[in-house]
Write an enzyme that holds these catalytic residues in place. Structure first.
Site, mmCIF file in Angstrom:
data_model
loop_
_atom_site.group_PDB
_atom_site.id
_atom_site.type_symbol
_atom_site.label_atom_id
_atom_site.label_comp_id
_atom_site.label_asym_id
_atom_site.label_seq_id
_atom_site.Cartn_x
_atom_site.Cartn_y
_atom_site.Cartn_z
ATOM 1 N N TYR A 190 72.245 9.952 4.371
ATOM 2 C CA TYR A 190 73.554 9.846 3.704
ATOM 3 C C TYR A 190 74.125 8.434 3.807
ATOM 4 C CZ TYR A 190 73.509 14.575 2.220
ATOM 5 O OH TYR A 190 73.156 15.718 1.545
ATOM 6 N N ASP B 64 79.713 11.116 -5.774
ATOM 7 C CA ASP B 64 79.831 9.651 -5.770
ATOM 8 C C ASP B 64 81.236 9.130 -6.084
ATOM 9 O OD1 ASP B 64 77.929 9.759 -8.883
ATOM 10 O OD2 ASP B 64 80.096 9.921 -8.604
ATOM 11 N N HIS C 5 80.708 19.781 -5.031
ATOM 12 C CA HIS C 5 79.818 19.589 -3.878
ATOM 13 C C HIS C 5 80.357 18.575 -2.880
ATOM 14 C CE1 HIS C 5 76.255 21.075 -6.555
ATOM 15 N NE2 HIS C 5 76.940 22.069 -6.043
ATOM 16 N N CYS D 150 83.427 12.285 16.437
ATOM 17 C CA CYS D 150 84.844 12.525 16.143
ATOM 18 C C CYS D 150 85.716 11.834 17.199
ATOM 19 C CB CYS D 150 85.103 14.033 16.170
ATOM 20 S SG CYS D 150 86.832 14.483 16.014
ATOM 21 N N GLY E 238 74.397 15.652 -18.192
ATOM 22 C CA GLY E 238 73.604 15.029 -17.130
ATOM 23 C C GLY E 238 73.282 15.920 -15.960
ATOM 24 N N GLU F 126 66.930 15.109 -21.947
ATOM 25 C CA GLU F 126 65.913 16.192 -21.926
ATOM 26 C C GLU F 126 66.596 17.553 -22.082
ATOM 27 O OE1 GLU F 126 63.183 13.330 -20.678
ATOM 28 O OE2 GLU F 126 62.680 15.451 -20.859
ATOM 29 N N ALA G 130 74.271 9.835 -21.447
ATOM 30 C CA ALA G 130 75.733 10.000 -21.405
ATOM 31 C C ALA G 130 76.434 8.730 -21.874
ATOM 32 C CB ALA G 130 76.161 10.339 -19.979
HETATM 33 C C1 BV8 Z 1 74.692 28.444 -1.826
HETATM 34 C C2 BV8 Z 1 75.489 17.726 -2.310
HETATM 35 C C3 BV8 Z 1 75.050 30.510 -0.781
HETATM 36 C C4 BV8 Z 1 74.494 17.153 -1.366
HETATM 37 C C5 BV8 Z 1 74.215 19.390 -3.555
HETATM 38 C C6 BV8 Z 1 71.884 30.932 -7.297
HETATM 39 C C7 BV8 Z 1 73.219 31.099 -6.938
HETATM 40 C C8 BV8 Z 1 73.687 30.571 -5.741
HETATM 41 C C9 BV8 Z 1 72.834 29.814 -4.914
HETATM 42 C C10 BV8 Z 1 71.510 29.650 -5.274
HETATM 43 C C11 BV8 Z 1 71.045 30.210 -6.437
HETATM 44 N N1 BV8 Z 1 69.732 29.901 -6.523
HETATM 45 C C12 BV8 Z 1 69.362 29.151 -5.471
HETATM 46 C C13 BV8 Z 1 70.415 28.994 -4.670
HETATM 47 C C14 BV8 Z 1 70.388 28.218 -3.396
HETATM 48 C C15 BV8 Z 1 70.688 26.736 -3.618
HETATM 49 C C16 BV8 Z 1 70.044 26.205 -4.848
HETATM 50 O O1 BV8 Z 1 70.678 26.163 -5.904
HETATM 51 N N2 BV8 Z 1 68.804 25.770 -4.735
HETATM 52 C C17 BV8 Z 1 68.128 25.231 -5.897
HETATM 53 C C18 BV8 Z 1 67.476 23.914 -5.533
HETATM 54 C C19 BV8 Z 1 67.138 26.278 -6.376
HETATM 55 N N3 BV8 Z 1 72.118 26.594 -3.704
HETATM 56 C C20 BV8 Z 1 72.795 26.355 -2.572
HETATM 57 O O2 BV8 Z 1 72.296 26.262 -1.477
HETATM 58 C C21 BV8 Z 1 74.301 26.260 -2.751
HETATM 59 N N4 BV8 Z 1 74.933 27.142 -1.813
HETATM 60 O O3 BV8 Z 1 73.958 28.965 -2.610
HETATM 61 O O4 BV8 Z 1 75.333 29.128 -0.836
HETATM 62 C C22 BV8 Z 1 75.629 30.979 0.474
HETATM 63 C C23 BV8 Z 1 76.637 31.955 0.420
HETATM 64 C C24 BV8 Z 1 77.143 32.425 1.600
HETATM 65 C C25 BV8 Z 1 76.690 31.914 2.842
HETATM 66 C C26 BV8 Z 1 75.704 30.922 2.869
HETATM 67 C C27 BV8 Z 1 75.161 30.453 1.689
HETATM 68 C C28 BV8 Z 1 74.776 24.859 -2.411
HETATM 69 C C29 BV8 Z 1 74.243 23.895 -3.454
HETATM 70 C C30 BV8 Z 1 74.867 22.530 -3.232
HETATM 71 C C31 BV8 Z 1 73.842 21.594 -2.622
HETATM 72 N N5 BV8 Z 1 74.383 20.233 -2.603
HETATM 73 N N6 BV8 Z 1 74.795 18.188 -3.521
HETATM 74 C C32 BV8 Z 1 73.861 15.923 -1.939
HETATM 75 O O5 BV8 Z 1 74.109 15.558 -3.093
HETATM 76 O O6 BV8 Z 1 73.128 15.307 -1.164
HETATM 77 S S1 BV8 Z 1 73.308 19.834 -4.936
HETATM 78 C C33 BV8 Z 1 72.364 18.509 -5.533
HETATM 79 O O7 BV8 Z 1 71.702 18.956 -6.742
HETATM 80 C C34 BV8 Z 1 73.110 17.350 -6.059
HETATM 81 O O8 BV8 Z 1 74.366 17.230 -5.511
HETATM 82 C C35 BV8 Z 1 73.230 17.562 -7.550
HETATM 83 O O9 BV8 Z 1 74.535 17.549 -7.963
HETATM 84 C C36 BV8 Z 1 72.730 18.897 -7.691
HETATM 85 C C37 BV8 Z 1 72.313 19.282 -9.046
HETATM 86 O O10 BV8 Z 1 71.416 18.354 -9.559
HETATM 87 P P1 BV8 Z 1 71.784 17.637 -10.955
HETATM 88 O O11 BV8 Z 1 73.117 17.020 -10.828
HETATM 89 O O12 BV8 Z 1 71.574 18.570 -12.062
HETATM 90 O O13 BV8 Z 1 70.713 16.489 -10.937
HETATM 91 P P2 BV8 Z 1 69.191 16.586 -11.394
HETATM 92 O O14 BV8 Z 1 68.513 15.358 -10.888
HETATM 93 O O15 BV8 Z 1 68.638 17.925 -11.077
HETATM 94 O O16 BV8 Z 1 69.280 16.506 -12.993
HETATM 95 C C38 BV8 Z 1 69.720 15.302 -13.609
HETATM 96 C C39 BV8 Z 1 69.793 15.576 -15.090
HETATM 97 O O17 BV8 Z 1 70.302 14.408 -15.729
HETATM 98 C C40 BV8 Z 1 68.453 15.877 -15.735
HETATM 99 O O18 BV8 Z 1 68.583 17.010 -16.579
HETATM 100 C C41 BV8 Z 1 68.166 14.614 -16.572
HETATM 101 O O19 BV8 Z 1 67.466 14.918 -17.767
HETATM 102 C C42 BV8 Z 1 69.544 14.141 -16.893
HETATM 103 N N7 BV8 Z 1 69.675 12.706 -17.166
HETATM 104 C C43 BV8 Z 1 68.876 11.694 -16.745
HETATM 105 N N8 BV8 Z 1 69.361 10.518 -17.207
HETATM 106 C C44 BV8 Z 1 70.502 10.808 -17.908
HETATM 107 C C45 BV8 Z 1 70.701 12.204 -17.881
HETATM 108 N N9 BV8 Z 1 71.734 12.807 -18.497
HETATM 109 C C46 BV8 Z 1 72.610 12.018 -19.155
HETATM 110 N N10 BV8 Z 1 72.495 10.660 -19.227
HETATM 111 C C47 BV8 Z 1 71.452 10.037 -18.618
HETATM 112 N N11 BV8 Z 1 71.329 8.690 -18.698
HETATM 113 ZN ZN ZN Z 2 86.645 16.757 16.179
#
Ligand code: BV8
Ligand code: ZN
Length: 253
Positions: free
Chosen positions: A77, A114, A129, A158, A198, A226, A242
């Site tokens: 981070y 960000d 997030h 802390c 995005g 995409e 974007a």
């Molecule tokens: C949870 C912070 C439950 C950290 C992030 C269904 C429902 C609920 C949960 C789940 C579910 N299925 C699976 C899950 C579990 C998990 C999950 O989703 N896993 C995935 C990988 C399968 N979800 C979780 O764990 C969430 N919590 O479910 O809790 C729970 C309930 C009770 C008790 C306990 C638990 C928490 C998810 C949050 C994780 N944190 N971010 C960090 O950033 O380090 S998520 C992380 O991925 C990023 O933050 C990012 O925001 C996020 C999504 O990715 P995208 O933003 O879409 O980025 P990506 O690279 O994938 O895509 C980029 C896109 O841009 C592409 O399409 C590309 O074509 C396009 N692009 C490229 N260039 C351009 C462009 N577009 C426009 N212009 C351009 N120039």
């Molecule tokens: Zn503390």
């Protein structure tokens, strides 16, 4: 749903179609992901040069990974904080902020941590997030905004209770903040138009929000170079970056 992809319509037709459909509407939502910040110099997660290609998100961006090795996760981070410090909003972020000046009930629901939408001048923002430039204590209620580079040894401690600090972001395996999630659901359920910009819509539960909007009759407009797994349910898919598409698309309303 017959979505207008670019093969059979050129962009100006699509833009005109979209303008005619949305010009008199009020409640706009911009659901954004890493792609909108890519041209500000912040890598996406799943693209060819994406972060998850090089690093394992389950080790470095999950709650279990954090408690297993907080120092390692903090190194990841800290590297990303330093990336974010030096980045500025791009025309994609700015066009959304300018749009909010015209359609004042617009909202940004961002997965990005960000802070670039705020830097661009948007006011109605929900950081689904969290924010990488904020920290919080793992034990007490202490919270802080990181102003400059963290010099102290990692993980930072802390100053109130001497326990480990963590980045104020939602890690994989952690639920989203209840209040934040409920607000995002309410906004998605009541909007007239949702731009999805995005994001690969890989991550839940945020990837459900376009379905909430659609179920309540909203027009879905996807902007992405995409197609995604959700493109088929979109009313419009505008293929492009974007920074290229948003100023043109939002400038006409
Ligand atoms: C949870 C912070 C439950 C950290 C992030 C269904 C429902 C609920 C949960 C789940 C579910 N299925 C699976 C899950 C579990 C998990 C999950 O989703 N896993 C995935 C990988 C399968 N979800 C979780 O764990 C969430 N919590 O479910 O809790 C729970 C309930 C009770 C008790 C306990 C638990 C928490 C998810 C949050 C994780 N944190 N971010 C960090 O950033 O380090 S998520 C992380 O991925 C990023 O933050 C990012 O925001 C996020 C999504 O990715 P995208 O933003 O879409 O980025 P990506 O690279 O994938 O895509 C980029 C896109 O841009 C592409 O399409 C590309 O074509 C396009 N692009 C490229 N260039 C351009 C462009 N577009 C426009 N212009 C351009 N120039
Ligand atoms: Zn503390």
């Amino acid at each position: 749903m017959d979505n207008n992809n670019n093969n059979n319509n050129n962009k100006s037709n699509i833009f005109q179609n979209i303008k005619d459909k949305i010009i008199d509407l009020d409640k706009f939502v911009f659901l954004t992901g890493a792609g909108i910040s890519k041209e500000s110099g912040i890598p996406t997660f799943r693209g060819p040069e994406g972060l998850w290609r090089k690093y394992d998100p389950m080790t470095l961006a999950s709650i279990s990974g954090f408690y297993e090795d907080p120092k390692l996760v903090w190194e990841f981070y800290k590297y990303r904080q330093e990336l974010v410090y030096n980045c500025s909003p791009n025309p994609g972020h700015v066009s959304i902020a300018d749009f909010e000046k015209i359609k004042e009930s617009s909202y940004v629901l961002t997965q990005n941590i960000d802070g670039l939408h705020e830097k661009a001048g948007s006011n109605n923002i929900i950081e689904l997030h969290g924010n990488i430039l904020k920290v919080e204590c793992t034990v007490c209620k202490f919270k802080d905004k990181i102003k400059e580079k963290i010099e102290e040894p990692l993980p930072p401690i802390c100053k109130i209770c001497k326990n480990t600090l963590r980045p104020s972001v939602i890690l994989f395996g952690e639920p989203l903040n209840q209040e934040v999630w409920e607000k995002a659901e309410q906004i998605s359920n009541n909007c007239d138009v949702m731009f999805i910009v995005g994001t690969s819509l890989n991550v839940g539960p945020v990837n459900q929000l376009p379905l909430y909007a659609k179920r309540n009759g909203a027009i879905l407009i996807e902007v992405n170079p995409e197609p995604t797994v959700f493109t088929e349910i979109m009313d419009y898919y505008v293929q492009g970056s974007a920074t290229e598409v948003l100023p043109q698309l939002l400038g006409i309303v």
